[in-house]
Write a protein that holds these residues in place. Structure first.
Motif, mmCIF file in Angstrom:
data_model
loop_
_atom_site.group_PDB
_atom_site.id
_atom_site.type_symbol
_atom_site.label_atom_id
_atom_site.label_comp_id
_atom_site.label_asym_id
_atom_site.label_seq_id
_atom_site.Cartn_x
_atom_site.Cartn_y
_atom_site.Cartn_z
ATOM 1 N N ASP A 76 0.815 -1.201 0.000
ATOM 2 C CA ASP A 76 0.000 0.000 0.000
ATOM 3 C C ASP A 76 0.855 1.261 0.000
ATOM 4 O O ASP A 76 0.400 2.327 -0.395
ATOM 5 N N SER A 77 2.096 1.175 0.476
ATOM 6 C CA SER A 77 2.948 2.351 0.580
ATOM 7 C C SER A 77 3.768 2.589 -0.679
ATOM 8 O O SER A 77 4.517 3.557 -0.748
ATOM 9 N N LEU A 78 3.649 1.723 -1.681
ATOM 10 C CA LEU A 78 4.447 1.847 -2.881
ATOM 11 C C LEU A 78 3.754 2.719 -3.915
ATOM 12 O O LEU A 78 2.525 2.727 -4.020
ATOM 13 N N PRO A 79 4.529 3.444 -4.715
ATOM 14 C CA PRO A 79 3.934 4.171 -5.836
ATOM 15 C C PRO A 79 3.518 3.187 -6.918
ATOM 16 O O PRO A 79 3.895 2.007 -6.871
ATOM 17 N N PRO A 80 2.755 3.629 -7.914
ATOM 18 C CA PRO A 80 2.370 2.717 -9.004
ATOM 19 C C PRO A 80 3.596 2.126 -9.689
ATOM 20 O O PRO A 80 4.590 2.815 -9.918
ATOM 21 N N TYR A 81 3.512 0.858 -10.005
ATOM 22 C CA TYR A 81 4.632 0.163 -10.642
ATOM 23 C C TYR A 81 4.876 0.729 -12.035
ATOM 24 O O TYR A 81 3.957 0.877 -12.841
ATOM 25 N N ALA A 82 6.138 1.067 -12.319
ATOM 26 C CA ALA A 82 6.501 1.635 -13.613
ATOM 27 C C ALA A 82 7.656 0.883 -14.248
ATOM 28 O O ALA A 82 8.294 1.390 -15.169
ATOM 29 N N GLY A 83 7.921 -0.330 -13.773
ATOM 30 C CA GLY A 83 9.011 -1.125 -14.313
ATOM 31 C C GLY A 83 8.577 -1.917 -15.534
ATOM 32 O O GLY A 83 7.438 -1.782 -16.009
ATOM 33 N N VAL A 166 11.909 -6.526 -3.768
ATOM 34 C CA VAL A 166 12.187 -7.240 -5.016
ATOM 35 C C VAL A 166 11.962 -6.244 -6.150
ATOM 36 O O VAL A 166 10.839 -5.805 -6.398
ATOM 37 N N SER A 167 13.045 -5.870 -6.813
ATOM 38 C CA SER A 167 13.018 -4.824 -7.832
ATOM 39 C C SER A 167 13.271 -5.423 -9.206
ATOM 40 O O SER A 167 14.193 -6.227 -9.395
ATOM 41 N N ALA A 168 12.452 -5.043 -10.194
ATOM 42 C CA ALA A 168 12.559 -5.578 -11.545
ATOM 43 C C ALA A 168 13.441 -4.684 -12.417
ATOM 44 O O ALA A 168 13.511 -3.474 -12.229
ATOM 45 N N SER A 169 14.100 -5.306 -13.389
ATOM 46 C CA SER A 169 14.916 -4.553 -14.345
ATOM 47 C C SER A 169 14.956 -5.282 -15.675
ATOM 48 O O SER A 169 14.547 -6.447 -15.775
ATOM 49 N N GLU A 170 15.432 -4.590 -16.700
ATOM 50 C CA GLU A 170 15.489 -5.175 -18.040
ATOM 51 C C GLU A 170 16.608 -6.204 -18.159
ATOM 52 O O GLU A 170 16.471 -7.221 -18.825
ATOM 53 N N GLU A 171 17.750 -5.928 -17.524
ATOM 54 C CA GLU A 171 18.890 -6.832 -17.613
ATOM 55 C C GLU A 171 19.789 -6.632 -16.416
ATOM 56 O O GLU A 171 19.700 -5.621 -15.704
ATOM 57 N N LEU A 172 20.645 -7.608 -16.174
ATOM 58 C CA LEU A 172 21.581 -7.507 -15.059
ATOM 59 C C LEU A 172 22.611 -6.413 -15.316
ATOM 60 O O LEU A 172 23.061 -6.234 -16.452
ATOM 61 N N PRO A 173 23.011 -5.669 -14.282
ATOM 62 C CA PRO A 173 24.096 -4.702 -14.438
ATOM 63 C C PRO A 173 25.403 -5.419 -14.754
ATOM 64 O O PRO A 173 25.543 -6.627 -14.544
ATOM 65 N N GLU A 174 26.358 -4.660 -15.241
ATOM 66 C CA GLU A 174 27.683 -5.215 -15.496
ATOM 67 C C GLU A 174 28.333 -5.628 -14.168
ATOM 68 O O GLU A 174 28.085 -4.997 -13.134
ATOM 69 N N PRO A 182 25.603 0.063 -3.415
ATOM 70 C CA PRO A 182 24.641 -0.992 -3.768
ATOM 71 C C PRO A 182 23.174 -0.596 -3.691
ATOM 72 O O PRO A 182 22.336 -1.191 -4.371
ATOM 73 N N PHE A 183 22.826 0.404 -2.869
ATOM 74 C CA PHE A 183 21.418 0.754 -2.700
ATOM 75 C C PHE A 183 21.070 2.121 -3.288
ATOM 76 O O PHE A 183 19.952 2.592 -3.136
ATOM 77 N N GLU A 184 21.998 2.717 -3.960
ATOM 78 C CA GLU A 184 21.803 4.083 -4.445
ATOM 79 C C GLU A 184 20.719 4.173 -5.514
ATOM 80 O O GLU A 184 19.982 5.152 -5.593
ATOM 81 N N GLN A 185 20.603 3.146 -6.351
ATOM 82 C CA GLN A 185 19.680 3.200 -7.473
ATOM 83 C C GLN A 185 18.366 2.466 -7.202
ATOM 84 O O GLN A 185 17.637 2.139 -8.140
ATOM 85 N N ALA A 186 18.055 2.215 -5.946
ATOM 86 C CA ALA A 186 16.789 1.558 -5.616
ATOM 87 C C ALA A 186 15.629 2.474 -6.006
ATOM 88 O O ALA A 186 15.503 3.587 -5.502
ATOM 89 N N ASP A 187 14.799 2.025 -6.931
ATOM 90 C CA ASP A 187 13.710 2.833 -7.476
ATOM 91 C C ASP A 187 12.377 2.258 -7.005
ATOM 92 O O ASP A 187 11.992 1.158 -7.415
ATOM 93 N N PRO A 188 11.637 2.976 -6.160
ATOM 94 C CA PRO A 188 10.359 2.450 -5.659
ATOM 95 C C PRO A 188 9.377 2.101 -6.770
ATOM 96 O O PRO A 188 8.514 1.240 -6.590
ATOM 97 N N GLU A 189 9.484 2.745 -7.914
ATOM 98 C CA GLU A 189 8.548 2.475 -9.009
ATOM 99 C C GLU A 189 8.861 1.172 -9.739
ATOM 100 O O GLU A 189 8.095 0.744 -10.598
ATOM 101 N N ARG A 190 9.997 0.550 -9.406
ATOM 102 C CA ARG A 190 10.340 -0.737 -10.012
ATOM 103 C C ARG A 190 10.194 -1.893 -9.018
ATOM 104 O O ARG A 190 10.593 -3.009 -9.316
ATOM 105 N N ILE A 191 9.621 -1.615 -7.877
ATOM 106 C CA ILE A 191 9.443 -2.641 -6.861
ATOM 107 C C ILE A 191 8.270 -3.544 -7.241
ATOM 108 O O ILE A 191 7.136 -3.091 -7.377
ATOM 109 N N VAL A 192 8.560 -4.814 -7.434
ATOM 110 C CA VAL A 192 7.511 -5.787 -7.719
ATOM 111 C C VAL A 192 6.725 -6.089 -6.442
ATOM 112 O O VAL A 192 5.499 -6.169 -6.443
#
Length: 214
Positions: A76-83, A166-174, A182-192
């Motif tokens: 309930d506390s998450l923004p709409p998923y945009a991943g 649990v955060s979704a992405s298109e591909e694994l980082p290099e 490690p946590f700098e790019q955590a995007d709430p809109e990509r949280i599954v």
């Protein structure tokens, strides 16, 4: 809602039976849990929440009645998923807080690990001594985080808040790309999905119970 669109009494009864079954599955998962972040418990929790919501809706639509309980959800506390709609990679971000409430127990456990690992030729190796910093390094170097979570009292620790994202992405980082932050790019809109554990939830439940008793 028109009468034609209302659920039948049998559908309401079926939804109630689904809640009962979900309760049983949730209890079984809790009884068999392997640690604080056992995925089977989270799956059973989500299934119970979904079953309870479906029953509540059908009960209201058919009888204009509601249930006396509510199952809170961290989503309930998450923004709409945009991943991505079909993620090809995911990141699991975990934070667990602990307080060192029994330093001597922590030091004793760390010393035991050091003693077990000392080689025969290194019988006079330095011990952990009085350094909590060193003891924590030994402890987390020996055990997986999930094992520490399940045995934290043995190590003189007390649980604080914890969360798992649990955060979704298109591909694994290099390889090595995010290790410095490690946590700098955590995007709430990509949280599954996310799962939170906090004493504040217990406090809120206690407050609700007190209000009901008043």
């Amino acid at each position: 809602m028109s009468d034609a669109a209302q659920p039948t009494a049998a559908e309401v009864r079926a939804a109630a039976e689904a809640v009962k079954a979900a309760l049983d599955r949730h209890l079984e998962a809790v009884e068999r849990r392997s640690g604080d972040d056992d995925p089977a418990v989270y799956e059973a929790f989500n299934a119970l929440a979904a079953a309870a919501e479906a029953y509540d809706e059908r009960l209201y639509d058919r009888y204009d009645e509601v249930t006396p309980f509510e199952i809170p959800g961290a989503d309930d506390s998450l923004p709409p998923y945009a991943g991505p709609e079909e993620p090809h990679a995911l990141s699991v971000l975990i934070r667990r807080d602990y307080a060192v409430v029994e330093p001597q127990r922590l030091l004793a456990q760390a010393q035991r690990i050091v003693d077990l690992e000392k080689d025969e030729e290194d019988a006079d190796a330095a011990v952990v001594g009085v350094s909590t910093h060193a003891a924590l390094g030994v402890l987390f170097g020996e055990y997986e985080p999930d094992e520490i979570a399940s045995r934290h009292k043995e190590f003189g620790l007390e649980e604080g808040d914890s969360t798992l994202w649990v955060s979704a992405s298109e591909e694994l980082p290099e390889p090595g790309e995010w290790l410095n932050a490690p946590f700098e790019q955590a995007d709430p809109e990509r949280i599954v999905c996310r799962f939170d554990v906090s004493a504040v939830f217990d406090d809120e439940l206690d407050d609700d119970l007190e209000e009901q008793d008043a």
